[in-house]
Scaffold this motif. Sequence first.
Motif, PDB file in Angstrom:
ATOM      1  N   THR A 289      73.433  29.730  34.201  1.00  0.00           N
ATOM      2  CA  THR A 289      72.256  30.255  33.517  1.00  0.00           C
ATOM      3  C   THR A 289      70.988  29.877  34.266  1.00  0.00           C
ATOM      4  O   THR A 289      70.069  30.693  34.432  1.00  0.00           O
TER       5      THR A 289
ATOM      6  N   GLU B 207      70.474  32.093  37.169  1.00  0.00           N
ATOM      7  CA  GLU B 207      69.973  33.406  36.783  1.00  0.00           C
ATOM      8  C   GLU B 207      68.486  33.348  36.431  1.00  0.00           C
ATOM      9  O   GLU B 207      67.715  34.247  36.795  1.00  0.00           O
TER      10      GLU B 207
ATOM     11  N   ASP C  28      65.525  33.834  19.071  1.00  0.00           N
ATOM     12  CA  ASP C  28      66.348  35.038  19.007  1.00  0.00           C
ATOM     13  C   ASP C  28      66.656  35.338  17.543  1.00  0.00           C
ATOM     14  O   ASP C  28      67.568  34.741  16.949  1.00  0.00           O
TER      15      ASP C  28
ATOM     16  N   SER D 195      70.125  35.290  15.574  1.00  0.00           N
ATOM     17  CA  SER D 195      71.142  34.738  16.461  1.00  0.00           C
ATOM     18  C   SER D 195      71.005  33.229  16.546  1.00  0.00           C
ATOM     19  O   SER D 195      69.905  32.693  16.508  1.00  0.00           O
TER      20      SER D 195
ATOM     21  N   GLU E 295      72.590  31.664  19.096  1.00  0.00           N
ATOM     22  CA  GLU E 295      73.116  31.458  20.441  1.00  0.00           C
ATOM     23  C   GLU E 295      72.302  30.375  21.147  1.00  0.00           C
ATOM     24  O   GLU E 295      71.073  30.423  21.201  1.00  0.00           O
TER      25      GLU E 295
ATOM     26  N   PRO F 297      70.357  32.075  24.970  1.00  0.00           N
ATOM     27  CA  PRO F 297      70.113  33.506  24.705  1.00  0.00           C
ATOM     28  C   PRO F 297      69.784  34.274  25.979  1.00  0.00           C
ATOM     29  O   PRO F 297      68.658  34.722  26.213  1.00  0.00           O
ATOM     30  N   ARG F 298      70.772  34.440  26.826  1.00  0.00           N
ATOM     31  CA  ARG F 298      70.535  34.984  28.167  1.00  0.00           C
ATOM     32  C   ARG F 298      70.034  36.425  28.124  1.00  0.00           C
ATOM     33  O   ARG F 298      69.175  36.815  28.930  1.00  0.00           O
ATOM     34  N   LYS F 299      70.550  37.234  27.203  1.00  0.00           N
ATOM     35  CA  LYS F 299      70.063  38.609  27.098  1.00  0.00           C
ATOM     36  C   LYS F 299      68.581  38.618  26.748  1.00  0.00           C
ATOM     37  O   LYS F 299      67.807  39.420  27.284  1.00  0.00           O
ATOM     38  N   ALA F 300      68.185  37.736  25.831  1.00  0.00           N
ATOM     39  CA  ALA F 300      66.782  37.674  25.429  1.00  0.00           C
ATOM     40  C   ALA F 300      65.909  37.208  26.590  1.00  0.00           C
ATOM     41  O   ALA F 300      64.789  37.707  26.786  1.00  0.00           O
ATOM     42  N   TRP F 301      66.394  36.259  27.381  1.00  0.00           N
ATOM     43  CA  TRP F 301      65.621  35.793  28.542  1.00  0.00           C
ATOM     44  C   TRP F 301      65.476  36.901  29.579  1.00  0.00           C
ATOM     45  O   TRP F 301      64.440  37.008  30.234  1.00  0.00           O
ATOM     46  N   ARG F 302      66.501  37.736  29.706  1.00  0.00           N
ATOM     47  CA  ARG F 302      66.392  38.881  30.624  1.00  0.00           C
ATOM     48  C   ARG F 302      65.359  39.879  30.112  1.00  0.00           C
ATOM     49  O   ARG F 302      64.543  40.403  30.887  1.00  0.00           O
ATOM     50  N   ARG F 303      65.386  40.142  28.824  1.00  0.00           N
ATOM     51  CA  ARG F 303      64.414  41.071  28.210  1.00  0.00           C
ATOM     52  C   ARG F 303      62.991  40.545  28.425  1.00  0.00           C
ATOM     53  O   ARG F 303      62.075  41.311  28.750  1.00  0.00           O
TER      54      ARG F 303
END
Length: 291
Positions: A36, A39, A271, A274, A276, A279-285
Amino acid sequence: MSDTPNLLKESIGRYGIWSHGLRDEDPSLRAEIGDTAAELEQLGYGAVWLGGSTAARHAVPLLETTSTLAVGTSIQSIWQYEAAESAAAFAEVEAAHPGRFVLGLGISHAKLHEQYRRPYSALVAYLDALDEAGVPANRRVLAALGPKTLDLAGTRAAGAIPYLVTPEHTARAREILGGSALLAPEFKVVLESDPGKARAAARDVLARYLALPNYTDTWLRLGFTEKDLEDGGSDRLVDAFFAWGDESRIRSRIEAFHEAGADHVALQVIDAGSHEGLPRKAWRRLAALLG
């Protein structure tokens, strides 16, 4: 500090991630945490701030899988670790990963530490001990809220990492710190456009801080009232400390800190709906939003 170049300020960029989950010591999560961190570096974040009462060892899995990412504690409580212990841990991490670990220090809260006495004097003594042990001032930052501690952050450290503040606080902090010190406030982001859902998620997080005078006293000095602190926090209070809404609104709220004098904003993603830890999807967003 004011007479020397602030290399930390120059190196960590405009945005970082503040996270509890990235300091997890569960061995089974070590590889995921490292992946993570790699990324986050690729996404363009300049730093990761490890939330809660952290220590140098929590930074190691992130430093091992990255090459430029700065990793800081946000914060390490001065009551939890003796200065000599902190200095030894700093030296060990520094030897393995030169120039990338940032020692974020704070006095935490009276309600959390029985030995909490004369916190400002204790912090000064702690910094004196770190000086004697060779921990450079330009590699440590302070979780400063009030004027005295902000002044200390500008003279005895690389700068300040205030938590749960507003752009108005940032503007005041910049005046106290001067132009050369790092100012890196934390700010919470809820990637949710529905007001009810966003504020509910925010209040879940805000609840514990409403019981901590270090924060509420600061908020009252910023112009909030006792009424704002009731019933989980008024909408006015919640909306001041959390960015939510569409991308344009969230981006604008974050940039308000830079306009007020921040060099770097440590973004804590809440998030909504969530639990989680990463929250990798949220960090990408969020990275795409900041683009």
